[in-house]
Design a protein around this motif. Structure first.
Motif, short mmCIF file in Angstrom:
data_model
loop_
_atom_site.label_atom_id
_atom_site.label_comp_id
_atom_site.label_asym_id
_atom_site.label_seq_id
_atom_site.Cartn_x
_atom_site.Cartn_y
_atom_site.Cartn_z
N GLY A 205 0.75 -1.21 -0.02
CA GLY A 205 -0.08 -0.10 0.01
C GLY A 205 0.93 1.20 0.07
N GLY A 206 0.60 2.12 0.89
CA GLY A 206 1.39 3.52 0.83
C GLY A 206 2.41 3.26 2.22
N GLN A 207 2.74 2.04 2.63
CA GLN A 207 3.41 1.76 3.70
C GLN A 207 5.01 1.53 3.55
OE1 GLN A 207 2.00 -0.69 7.02
NE2 GLN A 207 0.07 -0.79 6.03
N ALA A 208 5.15 0.65 2.49
CA ALA A 208 6.63 0.27 2.05
C ALA A 208 6.77 0.00 0.41
CB ALA A 208 7.19 -0.90 2.93
N LEU A 209 7.87 0.27 -0.04
CA LEU A 209 8.32 0.02 -1.33
C LEU A 209 9.47 -0.70 -1.29
CD1 LEU A 209 7.82 0.53 -4.58
CD2 LEU A 209 9.46 2.82 -3.85
N PHE A 210 9.69 -1.89 -2.08
CA PHE A 210 10.99 -2.54 -2.18
C PHE A 210 11.17 -2.57 -3.70
CE2 PHE A 210 8.42 -4.09 1.17
CZ PHE A 210 9.18 -4.36 2.17
N VAL A 211 12.62 -2.21 -3.89
CA VAL A 211 13.13 -1.91 -5.20
C VAL A 211 14.31 -2.71 -5.52
CG1 VAL A 211 11.95 0.19 -5.16
CG2 VAL A 211 14.59 -0.06 -4.71
N SER A 212 14.87 -3.14 -6.64
CA SER A 212 15.89 -3.84 -6.90
C SER A 212 16.18 -3.82 -8.25
CB SER A 212 15.60 -5.38 -6.69
OG SER A 212 15.14 -6.01 -7.75
N ALA A 213 17.43 -4.15 -8.76
CA ALA A 213 17.88 -4.36 -10.04
C ALA A 213 18.06 -6.03 -10.38
CB ALA A 213 19.24 -3.76 -10.37
N ARG A 228 6.35 8.66 8.71
CA ARG A 228 5.02 9.12 7.73
C ARG A 228 5.22 10.66 7.92
NH1 ARG A 228 1.28 6.99 4.94
NH2 ARG A 228 1.45 4.97 6.18
N GLY A 229 5.21 11.44 6.62
CA GLY A 229 5.27 12.86 6.39
C GLY A 229 6.53 13.38 6.74
#
Length: 290
Positions: A205-213, A228-229
């Protein structure tokens, strides 16, 4: 160009050491050396580099004049150290349990990995983990399946720790991923995916983002659980710098051009690029091994 497209990071992108600004250099060095089981690779005045088998993982910079960050600030959530085997992970977890038992904050089976969490003496988060084989990861519509399932630390140690394991030589380890506290995940996605060039691998949701290559479960993550904020960071103890390692000078050059195109201020000395995310978390991008 190693990357498959000009707007993505190269598939074999990796994370380098995390630099921490610390008040108690001797105490923090002892913690990472004796409890986390890293080796002191070098000391240059007020900077101590720790790692495994010549690979830097954590760099401590003495900043006694700095204050601790205010609650709710952006910054480091945790540095995640990746071990090659469950036995190697068990040795490090047992060391922390013995030498710094109050540092333990939790453990979890994330389906892609098994992880144990700690805080260092100045409140910086640490994750010690081991990946499951990639063949066991599940992907649905480009998103990796991760969860938080109970992992009993006592049972894990009982299964993977014995006298032979404790007597074995120290193995290597790497920084597997770095998790940041940010103000919001939408802005984080705009910066880390749309501009920097990571791929989004999971989002809560708007809580966490996971990114990679390159199809890893995540090289970086950003959450708002404690921040938050939050706006841009003020100079404070804690995160000093996150290193990202690219496979070639061409990849570093392409990233520099891409960020300039997006209007991101940076310093480029021809070998490394230094820039800040929207919360003033500093990123240092360089060629791996340089």
């Amino acid at each position: 160009m190693t990357s498959t497209t000009l707007d993505r990071l190269a598939a074999d992108t990796s994370m380098g050491p995390v630099t921490l600004d610390v008040a108690d250099l001797d105490g923090m060095t002892a913690f990472y050396r004796d409890a986390v089981t890293l080796q002191v690779l070098g000391q240059d005045g007020t900077v101590v580099t720790l790692g495994r088998e010549g690979t830097p993982l954590v760099i401590l910079r003495h900043r006694p004049g700095m204050a601790h960050a205010a609650p709710g600030s952006a910054g480091l959530f945790h540095t995640a150290i990746l071990f090659p085997t469950q036995a190697d992970l068990a040795v490090a977890v047992a060391s922390l349990a013995t030498r710094a038992p109050r540092s333990f904050t939790g453990s979890a089976d994330h389906l892609v990995s098994q992880a144990f969490y700690f805080d260092d003496p100045e409140g910086n988060g640490i994750e010690l983990y081991r990946d499951r084989d990639r063949s066991r990861w599940s992907w649905v519509h480009g998103q990796v399946e991760m969860s938080t399932v109970m992992l009993d630390p006592q049972a894990f140690l009982h299964e993977h720790l014995d006298e032979d394991v404790l007597a074995a030589p120290v193995s290597g380890a790497v920084v597997g991923h770095v998790h940041l506290s940010v103000g919001d995940t939408r802005t984080a996605k705009e910066f880390y995916v749309d501009r920097l060039g990571f791929d989004a691998t999971a989002q809560l949701g708007g809580q966490a983002l996971f990114v990679s290559a390159g199809g890893y479960h995540h090289h970086m993550a950003m959450n708002v659980w404690r921040s938050r904020g939050a706006g841009p960071r003020f100079p404070a103890l804690g995160l000093g710098q996150v290193d990202i390692e690219l496979p070639s000078a061409d990849d570093v050059g392409a990233l520099s051009e891409r960020m300039r195109h997006h209007g991101v201020q940076l310093r480029d000395d021809g070998r490394t690029v230094t820039l800040e995310d929207p919360w003033a978390n500093r990123l240092h991008v360089r060629v791996a091994g340089v």
